[in-house]
Structure formats: structure tokens, C-alpha cells
Design an enzyme around this catalytic site. Sequence first.
Site, mmCIF file in Angstrom:
data_model
loop_
_atom_site.group_PDB
_atom_site.id
_atom_site.type_symbol
_atom_site.label_atom_id
_atom_site.label_comp_id
_atom_site.label_asym_id
_atom_site.label_seq_id
_atom_site.Cartn_x
_atom_site.Cartn_y
_atom_site.Cartn_z
ATOM 1 C CG ASN A 11 -0.272 -0.053 2.534
ATOM 2 O OD1 ASN A 11 0.731 -0.751 2.699
ATOM 3 N ND2 ASN A 11 -0.796 0.646 3.510
ATOM 4 C CG ASP A 72 5.328 0.341 6.108
ATOM 5 O OD1 ASP A 72 5.418 0.461 7.349
ATOM 6 O OD2 ASP A 72 4.238 0.190 5.531
ATOM 7 C CB SER A 76 1.235 -4.585 6.583
ATOM 8 O OG SER A 76 2.233 -3.836 5.945
ATOM 9 C CG MET A 77 -2.005 -3.606 11.000
ATOM 10 S SD MET A 77 -3.270 -2.374 11.402
ATOM 11 C CE MET A 77 -3.527 -1.585 9.826
ATOM 12 C CB CYS A 113 4.529 5.350 7.155
ATOM 13 S SG CYS A 113 4.473 3.577 6.982
ATOM 14 C CG LEU A 114 7.097 6.168 12.652
ATOM 15 C CD1 LEU A 114 6.964 7.328 13.635
ATOM 16 C CD2 LEU A 114 8.273 5.287 13.033
ATOM 17 N NE ARG A 141 1.375 9.103 9.991
ATOM 18 C CZ ARG A 141 2.704 8.878 9.937
ATOM 19 N NH1 ARG A 141 3.366 9.077 8.818
ATOM 20 N NH2 ARG A 141 3.361 8.445 10.988
#
Length: 158
Positions: A11, A72, A76-77, A113-114, A141
Site C-alpha cells: 500500500n 515500512d 503489515s497488519m 511511516c511508523l 501526518r
Amino acid sequence: LKVVYVGDGNNMVHSWLELAAVLPFEFVCCCPPDYKPSAAMLARATDAGLSTVSINHDPKQAVRGADVVYTDVWASMGQKDQAAARKKSFERYQVNSELMAASGKSDTLFMHCLPAERGSECTDEVMESPNSIVFQQAENRMHAQNAIILLCLGLLDY
């Protein structure tokens, strides 16, 4: 401006490709061969004709001349069950001081992006370096997200 994303063509890369379709810059996605971004997203950015967009599988080659190196998390989730397999696939894609030095520039910025998984996709040394703008990025952000909330609540006129 040359931005190099090192990691999964997910993403975050798709967001960079969306930007490349409307603003001119050089974007390189450096990822393992099995983790490339969506072909449709890549085509959209390329077909817009504004930016130079490429895929590279060699991190040191990809970051040469980079103004920004971005990464990143590797899992990811919703992908945490794949974390061990992904770690093996992404080991050579860690953003560390050696990779940052491979840019050949002393002022290459680091972004993330943490939240970061230090020691995996990036090292503490890079996260805490003078070239890291990770925390300024997070602050920016936050302000953008606050504005969106105010707009949605009808508390902001534009």
C-alpha cells in the site's frame, strides 16, 4: 527528486505511485521479486508520463543518488502470521547505515511511516540519525489527520 522505497511493494508503494501519476519525480521501488507492486498501479503511474518509475531488486544499486530512502514494516497488519517467511525474503532489504551510504550522498533523508520494527526493516542507527525525518513526518501526518477530522465533523470551513 529521487525517492527510493525499500521493502514490500504494498500500500505504501501504491501511494507513491499515485503521487507519481500527478507530480513529476523519480520513484524506485526496491523489493524482492515476489513482492512487486500492483501491475495496474505501476502502469497508471508510468502511463501518466510525469515521473520516472522503476522496479529494482538490488538495494545498493537502487539507492544510488537517492534524495530520500523510505521503508515500512515487512509484515503489515493481517500479515503477522507471515512474519518469519517475510523476514527471510526481506533480510537484504534492511535500511542500515551501509545502505544509506550507498546513496553516495551525505544528505539523503530517511523516512518511515511508523510504527517501525527496529532491527528488522531499519536499524536504530538510521532511525536516530541526523538524516532521519521520521518524527517530523509523523508530526506532519498528525496535523493533516486532525484537519480531516475537523472537516468531517463540520468544524472546518474551506
